[in-house]
Design an enzyme around this catalytic site. Structure first.
Site, short mmCIF file in Angstrom:
data_model
loop_
_atom_site.label_atom_id
_atom_site.label_comp_id
_atom_site.label_asym_id
_atom_site.label_seq_id
_atom_site.Cartn_x
_atom_site.Cartn_y
_atom_site.Cartn_z
N ARG A 115 33.50 30.44 95.30
CA ARG A 115 32.09 30.52 94.92
C ARG A 115 31.31 31.11 96.09
NH1 ARG A 115 29.63 25.03 95.26
NH2 ARG A 115 28.61 25.97 97.04
N HIS A 120 25.94 26.27 95.12
CA HIS A 120 26.25 25.71 93.79
C HIS A 120 25.25 26.22 92.74
CE1 HIS A 120 27.39 22.87 90.71
NE2 HIS A 120 26.15 22.41 90.66
N TYR A 159 27.14 22.35 104.30
CA TYR A 159 28.49 21.78 104.17
C TYR A 159 29.62 22.80 104.28
CZ TYR A 159 27.66 23.22 99.28
OH TYR A 159 27.37 23.93 98.15
C1 TPP Z 1 30.02 13.91 83.97
C2 TPP Z 1 29.27 14.57 85.08
N1 TPP Z 1 29.31 14.04 86.31
C3 TPP Z 1 28.64 14.62 87.34
C4 TPP Z 1 27.90 15.76 87.11
C5 TPP Z 1 27.13 16.41 88.27
N2 TPP Z 1 27.73 17.68 88.63
C6 TPP Z 1 27.24 18.84 88.17
S1 TPP Z 1 28.11 20.16 88.70
C7 TPP Z 1 29.17 19.19 89.58
C8 TPP Z 1 30.30 19.81 90.37
C9 TPP Z 1 31.37 20.39 89.50
O1 TPP Z 1 32.26 21.14 90.26
P1 TPP Z 1 33.41 22.01 89.62
O2 TPP Z 1 34.02 21.30 88.48
O3 TPP Z 1 34.29 22.42 90.73
O4 TPP Z 1 32.64 23.28 89.01
P2 TPP Z 1 31.80 24.41 89.76
O5 TPP Z 1 30.37 23.93 89.80
O6 TPP Z 1 32.37 24.62 91.10
O7 TPP Z 1 31.91 25.61 88.88
C10 TPP Z 1 28.82 17.83 89.47
C11 TPP Z 1 29.50 16.73 90.14
C12 TPP Z 1 27.87 16.27 85.81
N3 TPP Z 1 27.21 17.39 85.50
N4 TPP Z 1 28.58 15.68 84.81
#
Ligand code: TPP
Ligand code: MG
Length: 389
Positions: A282, A286, A295
C-alpha cells in the site's frame, strides 16, 4: 530395570510388521509454492516461461496496462477530491494496480465480484461509472451502482463479511446449474477475522466456486503483517480447509493475471474454491485520514516504489514491440480526460433526497420508520421555509 509388556511386544520379532508404503500426502496440491509466482523480474525482464502458469495473451496484457494507467489516474484524482472536500474519505489502492485490474480481467462480466472499501479502482476498471463508485465514499446511504446489474456487491467496510456473501452466492449459482464464479477481495488484516474462515470453510465443504483473493499489502491500517499472523504466508491458510492456494508477486501484472486466470478456471470447472495471496504494498496511507509516517519508515515505501507494477509492464510490452511512445501518450491522454471529467462531475452539487433513505429498508415500512420519515420530512420543510437548504 523392569521391562513393560509393551516394550516386550515392540521388541518381539514375531509382531514386527512389514514396512507399509507411505500414505499419500493429503495436503498435496493444496499448499502454495514456497516462492510467490513471478513471470517478470522487477525491472520488466521476462523470466523463463513455465508450464503451470502460461503467460496470458499479449492483447490482454496491453489492455491491462491501459486499465492500470487509467486506474492510477482515477486513484490520484479521488485522493485530490478528499482534499477539496468533495469526497468524505478515500482508501487509495496506489501500488496495487496489478491486483485491482488483474482480478477484473480474470473474471467474466457475468461473474460476481465482492469488493472491499479499497477496490474502487477495480470497480471503475470493470466499467462502472466512477461517480457511481464514489457515491458511498461521498457520504450517501447506498453504493451508487446496481449490484445485480453489475454483478458487483457493494464495497464492504465490515471486514471479511464479503467472504461469507461470496460463498453463499457462488453456492446458490452452482445449485441452480450456472457456471458463475465469485471473486472475493480481502486484505491481509481481514484474514484474521472469523468471517474469512467461515466463508472459506463453507465454500470448501460445498465446493462453491469462489476465488478468495488476498491482497497482502503489508498493513492493516497501522498493524504490520508481522503483528497480524505467524503463518508462513497467508496462502497457507487455505490448506486447513482443504482449499488449494497459491502465492504470487502482486506487483508483477503478468503473473497476477496468469495465477488468477487459473484460479478462476479451477473454480468454474467445479473443483471448489481457490485462494490466492498477492504480495503487494500500500503506497499511500490507509486513507486520506491516516498519517502513515507515524508507523512506517519512508525507506520502506521508497524500496517499493522501485517495484512499480505499471513501469514493469510498460518495460515488458515495449520490449515485445506491442507498446510505443505514441500508444503510451494516447493512454496517458485518455487517463487525463477520464480524471478531468470525474473532477467536473464531482464538483457539481449532488441532488439528494434524504427521504429516499427510507424507501428500500422494508417492502412494508415499520411504524417506527413511518414515524421517523415524517420527522425528517417536517425538519426538511422547516429548513426550506427558513432558507437553510
Ligand atoms: C469487523 C471490522 N473490524 C474492524 C474494522 C476497522 N478497520 C477498517 S480497515 C481495517 C484494516 C484492514 O486491513 P486489511 O484487511 O489488511 O485491508 P487493507 O485496508 O490493507 O486493504 C480495520 C481494522 C472494520 N472495518 N471491520
Ligand atoms: Mg492490508
Amino acid at each position: 530395570m523392569t521391562t513393560t509388556p509393551q516394550a516386550v511386544r515392540r521388541a518381539s520379532p514375531r509382531t514386527r510388521r512389514p514396512a507399509t508404503p507411505a500414505a499419500p500426502d493429503p495436503s498435496a496440491g493444496l499448499l502454495p509454492q514456497t516462492e510467490p509466482v513471478r513471470l517478470l523480474d522487477p525491472d520488466g525482464t521476462p523470466l523463463p516461461p513455465r508450464d503451470d502458469y502460461p503467460e496470458p495473451p499479449v492483447e490482454a496484457l496491453r489492455e491491462m496496462y491501459r486499465r492500470m494507467v487509467v486506474g492510477r489516474r482515477f486513484d490520484i484524482q479521488a485522493t485530490a477530491l478528499t482534499k477539496q472536500g468533495r469526497l468524505a474519505v478515500y482508501p487509495s489502492s496506489r501500488g496495487q494496480e496489478a491486483c485491482q485490474v488483474g482480478a477484473v480481467l480474470a473474471v467474466r462480466d457475468t461473474d460476481w465480484v465482492f469488493p472491499t472499501y479499497r477496490e474502487s479502482m477495480a470497480l471503475t476498471s470493470r466499467g462502472i461509472d466512477p461517480v457511481e463508485v464514489l457515491t458511498l465514499l461521498r457520504g450517501d446511504w447506498h453504493c451508487g451502482y446496481d449490484p445485480a446489474e453489475r454483478h458487483t456487491a457493494p464495497q464492504c467496510t465490515p471486514l471479511a463479511t464479503q467472504c461469507v456473501h461470496a460463498a453463499g452466492l457462488a453456492h446458490g449459482e452452482a445449485y441452480q446449474g450456472r457456471d458463475t464464479v465469485a471473486l472475493a477481495f480481502i486484505g491481509d488484516g481481514a484474514t484474521s477475522e472469523g468471517d474469512f474462515h467461515e466463508g472459506v470453510n463453507f465454500a470448501a465443504v460445498f465446493k462453491a466456486p469462489v476465488v478468495y483473493f488476498v491482497q497482502n499489502n503489508k498493513y492493516a491500517i497501522s498493524v504490520p503483517l508481522s503483528r497480524q499472523t505467524a503463518a508462513p504466508s497467508l496462502a497457507y491458510k487455505g490448506v486447513g480447509y482443504g482449499v488449494p492456494s497459491e502465492q504470487v508477486d502482486g506487483n508483477d501484472p503478468v503473473a497476477v493475471l496468469a495465477v488468477l486466470t487459473r484460479a478462476v478456471e479451477h473454480a468454474r470447472a467445479g473443483h471448489g474454491p481457490f485462494l490466492v495471496e498477492a504480495h503487494t504494498y500500500r503506497m499511500e496511507p490507509h486513507t486520506n485520514a491516516d498519517d502513515a509516517t507515524r508507523y512506517r519508515d519512508g525507506a520502506e515505501v521508497e524500496a517499493w516504489r522501485d517495484r512499480d507494477p505499471i513501469a514493469r509492464l510498460e518495460t515488458y510490452l515495449r520490449a515485445r514491440g506491442v507498446l510505443d511512445d505514441a500508444a503510451v501518450a494516447a493512454i496517458a491522454d485518455e487517463a487525463e480526460a477520464y480524471a478531468a471529467e470525474l473532477r467536473d462531475r464531482m464538483n457539481a452539487k449532488p441532488t439528494v433526497d434524504p427521504l429516499s433513505l427510507f424507501d428500500h429498508v422494508y417492502a412494508q415500512p415499520t411504524p417506527q420508520l413511518v414515524e421517523q420519515r415524517e420527522q425528517v420530512r417536517a425538519e426538511l420543510a422547516d429548513a426550506d421555509e427558513e432558507g437553510e437548504r
